[in-house]
Write a protein that holds these residues in place. Structure first.
Motif, mmCIF file in Angstrom:
data_model
loop_
_atom_site.group_PDB
_atom_site.id
_atom_site.type_symbol
_atom_site.label_atom_id
_atom_site.label_comp_id
_atom_site.label_asym_id
_atom_site.label_seq_id
_atom_site.Cartn_x
_atom_site.Cartn_y
_atom_site.Cartn_z
ATOM 1 N N TYR A 107 0.836 -1.208 0.000
ATOM 2 C CA TYR A 107 0.000 0.000 0.000
ATOM 3 C C TYR A 107 0.869 1.256 0.000
ATOM 4 O O TYR A 107 0.590 2.216 -0.722
ATOM 5 C CB TYR A 107 -0.928 0.006 1.216
ATOM 6 C CG TYR A 107 -1.721 1.291 1.328
ATOM 7 C CD1 TYR A 107 -2.778 1.553 0.466
ATOM 8 C CD2 TYR A 107 -1.391 2.251 2.287
ATOM 9 C CE1 TYR A 107 -3.498 2.742 0.548
ATOM 10 C CE2 TYR A 107 -2.100 3.439 2.372
ATOM 11 C CZ TYR A 107 -3.148 3.675 1.498
ATOM 12 O OH TYR A 107 -3.842 4.860 1.573
ATOM 13 N N LYS A 108 1.935 1.239 0.791
ATOM 14 C CA LYS A 108 2.822 2.404 0.836
ATOM 15 C C LYS A 108 3.518 2.627 -0.505
ATOM 16 O O LYS A 108 3.817 3.756 -0.883
ATOM 17 C CB LYS A 108 3.858 2.229 1.948
ATOM 18 C CG LYS A 108 3.294 2.388 3.356
ATOM 19 C CD LYS A 108 4.389 2.227 4.403
ATOM 20 C CE LYS A 108 3.881 2.469 5.804
ATOM 21 N NZ LYS A 108 4.963 2.355 6.819
ATOM 22 N N PHE A 112 -0.987 5.432 7.526
ATOM 23 C CA PHE A 112 0.072 4.625 6.920
ATOM 24 C C PHE A 112 0.905 5.460 5.943
ATOM 25 O O PHE A 112 2.125 5.303 5.853
ATOM 26 C CB PHE A 112 -0.527 3.439 6.163
ATOM 27 C CG PHE A 112 -1.113 2.364 7.029
ATOM 28 C CD1 PHE A 112 -0.778 2.264 8.369
ATOM 29 C CD2 PHE A 112 -2.008 1.448 6.510
ATOM 30 C CE1 PHE A 112 -1.320 1.270 9.172
ATOM 31 C CE2 PHE A 112 -2.546 0.447 7.294
ATOM 32 C CZ PHE A 112 -2.203 0.357 8.631
ATOM 33 N N LYS A 113 0.255 6.345 5.231
ATOM 34 C CA LYS A 113 0.908 7.130 4.192
ATOM 35 C C LYS A 113 1.717 8.289 4.741
ATOM 36 O O LYS A 113 2.814 8.589 4.257
ATOM 37 C CB LYS A 113 -0.150 7.649 3.216
ATOM 38 C CG LYS A 113 0.398 8.387 2.014
ATOM 39 C CD LYS A 113 -0.732 8.771 1.059
ATOM 40 C CE LYS A 113 -0.218 9.503 -0.167
ATOM 41 N NZ LYS A 113 -1.325 9.870 -1.092
#
Length: 291
Positions: A173-174, A206-207
């Motif tokens: 995802y990152k 998370f980002k």
């Protein structure tokens, strides 16, 4: 100055999500900053103005209103103090403090002193439960009773399972911002029940945030030898981080005959149906032990 955010824009984005989440409460919320020995702490104050004081600590690596919203049912009966955990996303100072020693107990002590509270009830989901256990270890006299929901600080789940279901999709995802990978994480955390707003906030954190990777210290029975307050522990059978089976095995040795234990077929994030049952359990517990 050290920051937990990866960019100014990222911080602004998460704080805008914080403000949006507050609108979901649809009731007056007072806000203030409290000086503690670790820095300024932003506190949300809401609920019944003449009610008994109740501290609610946020979960880790999230925003305060997200996990505070789990306990909306208590707002009509108690005066709620909900601090943004120092060093976590929110408006408090960003300097992180150890969750392995007396630091968080001292932090809570400073907040209680500011509000002239000698002893009260506490609720802590996840990382917030670990904070309460640090207070119980070093200042048990501050706690009249406590509710720990899917708490850190008692045991940990399978590292292999967390790597497979959380860490690997998080890395993807990152790298590519894939909604599919974020959904995998949300489903693993919530037994496929996380709402879209919470999922979006988790993705932003998370980002844009350097995650806190130090979990609260696993509490020993020796640390709690002077802690005798009634304690309700609520667990999830599908909790990937702090599974019910492991917590149940250890909790009796930690809390003895002061323990009330409730198990739900839920993940780390409760569903709306789970929260309705949890609300009922907490109200009954507080009615019995927080007179």
């Amino acid at each position: 100055m050290a920051t937990i955010y990866k960019s100014k824009e990222g911080k602004e984005h998460i704080l805008s999500q914080y403000e949006h989440y507050l609108t979901q409460f649809d009731l007056p919320i007072d806000r203030e900053y409290v000086d503690t020995r670790f820095g300024k702490t932003h506190v949300l104050k809401l609920g019944r103005t003449d009610g008994k004081p109740l501290f609610i600590f946020q979960g880790g690596n999230c925003i305060n209103p997200m996990t505070l919203s789990w306990f909306k049912g208590l707002l009509t009966d108690y005066k709620i103090y909900a601090p943004d955990t120092i060093g976590h996303p929110g408006y408090s100072d960003e300097a992180r403090i150890s969750a392995s020693d007396q630091s968080f107990a001292n932090w809570v002590e400073d907040l209680m002193a500011h509000y002239q509270i000698e002893k009260c009830a506490f609720i802590g989901p996840s990382y917030g439960g670990g904070i309460i256990l640090r207070l119980a270890a070093f200042m048990p006299e501050k706690i009249q009773c406590a509710v720990l929901v899917a708490p850190a600080g008692i045991c940990l789940g399978s590292k292999a399972q967390m790597i497979k279901e959380i860490l690997v999709p998080m890395l993807f995802y990152k790298m590519n911002g894939s909604a599919k990978n974020l959904r995998k994480i949300a489903n693993a955390m919530s037994r496929s029940s996380m709402n879209d707003m919470d999922e979006g906030i988790i993705g932003s954190i998370f980002k844009y945030v350097s995650l806190e990777d130090e979990m609260p210290k696993l509490t020993s029975a020796q640390e709690l030898k002077d802690y005798h307050a009634p304690t309700l522990v609520i667990t999830g059978t599908e909790d990937i981080f702090f599974p019910e089976r492991k917590i149940s095995q250890k909790a009796a040795g930690l809390f003895g005959n002061q323990l009330e234990l409730k198990q739900y077929t839920m993940g780390h994030f409760p569903s709306a149906e789970d929260l309705a049952k949890i609300d009922s359990d907490i109200k009954l517990f507080l009615t019995k032990h927080y007179l």
